[in-house]
Design a protein around this motif. Structure first.
Motif, short mmCIF file in Angstrom:
data_model
loop_
_atom_site.label_atom_id
_atom_site.label_comp_id
_atom_site.label_asym_id
_atom_site.label_seq_id
_atom_site.Cartn_x
_atom_site.Cartn_y
_atom_site.Cartn_z
N PHE A 82 3.38 24.12 -10.95
CA PHE A 82 3.55 23.91 -9.52
C PHE A 82 4.56 24.94 -8.98
N VAL A 83 4.43 25.25 -7.71
CA VAL A 83 5.30 26.24 -7.10
C VAL A 83 6.77 25.81 -7.24
N GLY A 84 7.56 26.70 -7.83
CA GLY A 84 8.99 26.43 -8.00
C GLY A 84 9.33 25.50 -9.14
N GLU A 85 8.37 25.12 -9.93
CA GLU A 85 8.61 24.12 -10.98
C GLU A 85 9.64 24.58 -12.00
N HIS A 86 9.70 25.89 -12.27
CA HIS A 86 10.56 26.37 -13.34
C HIS A 86 11.74 27.18 -12.82
N ASN A 87 12.14 26.91 -11.58
CA ASN A 87 13.32 27.61 -11.05
C ASN A 87 14.51 27.52 -12.00
N LEU B 18 18.83 34.45 -16.80
CA LEU B 18 20.03 34.94 -16.13
C LEU B 18 21.28 34.14 -16.44
N GLY B 19 21.12 33.03 -17.16
CA GLY B 19 22.28 32.22 -17.52
C GLY B 19 22.83 31.40 -16.38
N LEU B 20 22.03 31.14 -15.33
CA LEU B 20 22.50 30.33 -14.20
C LEU B 20 22.42 28.85 -14.57
N ASP B 21 23.46 28.11 -14.24
CA ASP B 21 23.44 26.68 -14.54
C ASP B 21 22.73 25.92 -13.42
N ALA B 22 22.50 24.65 -13.66
CA ALA B 22 21.74 23.83 -12.71
C ALA B 22 22.40 23.78 -11.34
N ALA B 23 23.74 23.73 -11.32
CA ALA B 23 24.44 23.66 -10.04
C ALA B 23 24.20 24.92 -9.21
N ARG C 30 20.76 24.87 -7.73
CA ARG C 30 20.70 23.99 -6.56
C ARG C 30 21.31 24.65 -5.33
N GLU C 31 22.37 25.42 -5.53
CA GLU C 31 22.98 26.16 -4.41
C GLU C 31 22.00 27.17 -3.83
N LEU C 32 21.31 27.89 -4.69
CA LEU C 32 20.34 28.88 -4.23
C LEU C 32 19.17 28.20 -3.51
N GLU C 33 18.79 27.02 -3.97
CA GLU C 33 17.73 26.28 -3.29
C GLU C 33 18.21 25.78 -1.93
N ALA C 34 19.43 25.30 -1.88
CA ALA C 34 19.97 24.80 -0.62
C ALA C 34 20.13 25.92 0.41
#
Length: 391
Positions: free
Chosen positions: A351-356, A364-369, A372-376
């Motif tokens: 699904f679109v965005g499923e594996h962000n 890239l080593g980005l954590d979940a937080a 979520r910031e990039l999504e917000a």
């Protein structure tokens, strides 16, 4: 063992001409990440959807992961550049110049990753007088002579073929180019930019083009359909002279009027063959006679009946992938059969965005937080999962 295991691919493409390359690479073991903005892949509008995807979208995107990234948002271009730094291959089929305007064209990405291989698919090439034209498969079928040749042979108005042939042909050439560029990179350490035009791919594949280069036209027989064959229409393939030679030599067919020559003889012989085909009492008897004469024949199947073919059944040309609802859906396998290697669809369409979070975390080593910031902030578009898939 998958031949392309360890290869990372960013698939920025839509429709068929680019996604088909990504699907082949995925089946061969590459990790393919489809970078998609919701609503931009037109194959989601072709036919009914089942569990979020049309059959065509599923076929082109099975086994890929999905990140939904807005290149026009603040930070979108930079995030894509960072992903490209970790990629081996980028595939795109935007109109020429689009990625340059967004700041993620070859000149930028190759500086960030000198080992990158980038495939750009377009209708008429990245440069030239027609590079900016919209180009879907029917446009290329017309522009490269396919429709005009059909009209000449059939004596009817040009009509498009019922298949996105130009897309598929270009994808296959694109796949060869990508694998060749990766091999060259292994030897030189330097990536490549691949400018693949649908126009040139069609011409390079067309076996009639060489005649036109020398000012001649040759129309080989495409096969004749015999509607009165026992059991229903049957196609018999072969040049008319070859077919007559085979059938007359094996089964004693004779000219009704030996004195007639030229087009009249051709017409008379065609009538004799039709009468001979219709004379059989059963289809197996006719097929046995054609086989005995060394003549090629074919059942006239539809897309709905082709899977009844004994070859399709024996060679298991379909595979079942997760339908994301507790069951499976069929896709066509890629035709690469290795003696000691694997080629399989490794899952359904994401699904679109499923594996962000998954891709940005591993690549890239980005954590979940941070995800979520990039999504917000709108750089990433959050996954829009069905209720059954939402966690």
């Amino acid at each position: 063992m998958f031949p392309l295991e360890g290869i990372r691919v960013l698939d920025l493409s839509r429709a068929i001409s680019g996604p088909y390359v990504g699907r082949m690479l995925a089946d061969l073991g590459a990790e393919v990440v489809k970078v998609e903005v919701p609503g931009t892949d037109i194959t989601q509008a072709f036919g009914p959807r089942s569990h979020g995807h049309t059959g065509l979208y599923l076929q082109q995107n099975a086994g890929k992961r999905n990140v939904s990234l807005d290149l026009g948002a603040d930070g979108g271009a930079e995030l894509l550049c960072r992903l490209a730094e970790r990629a081996d291959v980028v595939i795109e089929n935007f109109r020429p110049g689009t990625l340059d305007r967004l700041g993620v064209g070859w000149s930028v990405l190759s500086k960030r990753n000198p080992r990158l291989v980038m495939l750009s698919v377009s209708g008429f090439g990245q440069w030239g007088p027609e590079s900016g034209r919209q180009a879907y498969a029917p446009v290329l079928h017309a522009e490269t002579g396919l429709l005009g040749r059909q009209a000449q042979v059939d004596g009817a108005e040009p009509n498009d073929v019922v298949m996105a042939l130009a897309d598929s042909v270009t994808s296959l050439h694109g796949m060869v180019a990508v694998l060749s560029a990766l091999r060259l990179r292994d030897n030189t350490g330097t990536g490549q930019y691949l400018d693949m035009s649908m126009f040139e791919a069609m011409l390079a594949t067309d076996d009639y083009t060489p005649y036109a280069l020398e000012g001649t036209e040759v129309f080989a027989a495409r096969g004749s359909v015999y509607a009165d064959a026992p059991g229903g229409p049957l196609l018999v393939s072969g040049d008319p002279k070859f077919l007559w030679h085979r059938l007359s030599g094996r089964h004693g067919l004779t000219d009704p009027d030996p004195e007639v020559s030229g087009p009249e003889r051709f017409t008379a012989r065609a009538r004799v063959i039709r009468e001979w085909v219709a004379s059989f009492g059963s289809r197996p008897e006719l097929i046995a006679a054609l086989e005995a004469a060394g003549v090629a024949w074919a059942e006239i199947r539809t897309p709905a009946t082709v899977m009844e073919s004994p070859t399709a059944q024996a060679r298991e040309v379909t595979a079942q992938v997760d339908d994301r609802a507790g069951g499976t859906r069929p896709v066509i396998r890629m035709p690469y059969r290795f003696s000691a290697g694997s080629c399989e669809p490794r899952g359904g369409a994401a699904f679109v965005g499923e594996h962000n979070a998954d891709v940005l975390g591993r690549w890239l080593g980005l954590d979940a937080a941070r995800v979520r910031e990039l999504e917000a902030g709108g750089t990433l578009i959050p996954a829009d999962l069905p209720v059954s898939e939402a966690k």
